[in-house]
Design an enzyme around this catalytic site. Structure first.
Site, mmCIF file in Angstrom:
data_model
loop_
_atom_site.group_PDB
_atom_site.id
_atom_site.type_symbol
_atom_site.label_atom_id
_atom_site.label_comp_id
_atom_site.label_asym_id
_atom_site.label_seq_id
_atom_site.Cartn_x
_atom_site.Cartn_y
_atom_site.Cartn_z
ATOM 1 C CG ASP A 169 -2.191 1.008 1.744
ATOM 2 O OD1 ASP A 169 -2.141 1.618 0.999
ATOM 3 O OD2 ASP A 169 -1.788 2.150 2.674
ATOM 4 C CG ASP A 204 -1.965 7.739 -0.051
ATOM 5 O OD1 ASP A 204 -1.067 7.924 -0.435
ATOM 6 O OD2 ASP A 204 -3.001 7.297 -0.454
HETATM 7 C C1 BG6 Z 1 -5.869 5.921 -0.754
HETATM 8 C C2 BG6 Z 1 -6.306 7.275 0.434
HETATM 9 O O1 BG6 Z 1 -4.901 5.448 -1.452
HETATM 10 O O2 BG6 Z 1 -5.964 6.824 -2.228
HETATM 11 C C3 BG6 Z 1 -7.151 7.697 0.239
HETATM 12 O O3 BG6 Z 1 -5.854 6.583 1.191
HETATM 13 C C4 BG6 Z 1 -7.668 8.109 -0.964
HETATM 14 O O4 BG6 Z 1 -7.860 8.665 1.314
HETATM 15 C C5 BG6 Z 1 -8.051 7.194 -2.354
HETATM 16 O O5 BG6 Z 1 -8.858 8.682 -1.611
HETATM 17 C C6 BG6 Z 1 -7.721 7.913 -4.107
HETATM 18 O O6 BG6 Z 1 -6.882 8.365 -3.753
HETATM 19 P P1 BG6 Z 1 -7.226 10.127 -5.641
HETATM 20 O O7 BG6 Z 1 -6.015 10.176 -5.212
HETATM 21 O O8 BG6 Z 1 -7.045 9.170 -5.989
HETATM 22 O O9 BG6 Z 1 -8.327 10.647 -5.183
HETATM 23 MG MG MG Z 2 -2.749 3.097 3.587
#
Ligand code: BG6
Ligand code: MG
Length: 225
Positions: A10, A12
């Site tokens: 993962d 984030d």
């Molecule tokens: C995840 C985050 O990795 O990605 C979420 O933890 C986020 O908070 C999701 O909504 C989607 O991200 P993005 O950049 O496509 O809006």
């Molecule tokens: Mg995460």
């Protein structure tokens, strides 16, 4: 005894911490569109969830369910993403979470294939900002998936990118839903964070700074027996 054949991450909360930027961008969008202030507790619920799922959660928090058309929701999500993309322009390799650059380099030296399983469409850009594109060249396109975490789809797709059989793949996650996804894929799960919340993981480190290859390998071997 089977060996580890690959690692899927993962992004984030494992490689870097973008939650603060998502929070800022959603805070502004929620204020401008729904007149509500989202709290850190609401932000916790958004971690790991797709952009549109996050928006739906905010609309529910604002008690405004059913008020917005798909086109309006799309506009709000696009504006939020534009703000988010402005914020992440300032990310640099200094934003890699403690210990993770060394850990990824160690895995690379040991010739393990690596892949990224992030729900974020911005993952390739962020990986570039962190100067990790050589190590993390394989990134799942979340647009190709039917089901988000806690479904196993994204972890299976990541392992497929590096041709790693699921039962010998190690998955890393900081979110409960993500750990559930890794386990549903039949992989060995490494949790980063609170051991109580991540109790379904096979091994948990309280932070990325604690991640230890030898401990993971030992725990994997015991799990595989
Ligand atoms: C995840 C985050 O990795 O990605 C979420 O933890 C986020 O908070 C999701 O909504 C989607 O991200 P993005 O950049 O496509 O809006
Ligand atoms: Mg995460």
């Amino acid at each position: 005894m089977a060996d580890i054949t690959g690692f899927v991450f993962d992004m984030d909360g494992v490689i870097t911490d973008t939650a603060k930027y998502h929070y800022l961008a959603w805070k502004e969008a929620a204020q401008a569109n729904f007149g509500v202030t989202i709290t850190p507790a609401v932000n916790e619920l958004l971690k790991g969830r797709s952009r549109m799922d996050s928006l739906d959660a905010i609309i529910t928090f604002a008690h405004q369910e059913g008020k917005y058309s798909q086109a309006e929701k799309q506009r709000i999500a696009t504006e939020k993403n534009q703000r988010y993309q402005t914020l992440i322009q300032s990310m640099t390799p200094a934003d890699i979470l403690p210990g993770m650059a060394d850990f990824l380099n160690l895995l690379d030296q040991k010739h393990y294939p690596l892949a990224v399983a992030s729900a974020s469409f911005n993952a390739p850009f962020i990986i570039q900002q962190l100067h990790l594109q050589a190590l993390l060249a394989k990134v799942v396109d979340p647009g190709t998936l039917k089901h988000g975490k806690p479904a196993p789809d994204i972890f299976e797709a990541a392992a497929d990118l590096i041709s790693s059989p699921y039962a010998s793949t190690i998955g890393f996650e900081d979110a409960e839903a993500g750990v559930k996804g890794i386990k549903a894929a039949g992989m060995f799960a490494v949790g980063i964070g609170d051991a109580e919340i991540l109790h379904e993981a096979d091994i948990v480190f309280s932070s990325t700074a604690e991640v230890d290859f030898d401990r993971i390998k030992k725990a994997f071997e015991a799990w595989r027996q």
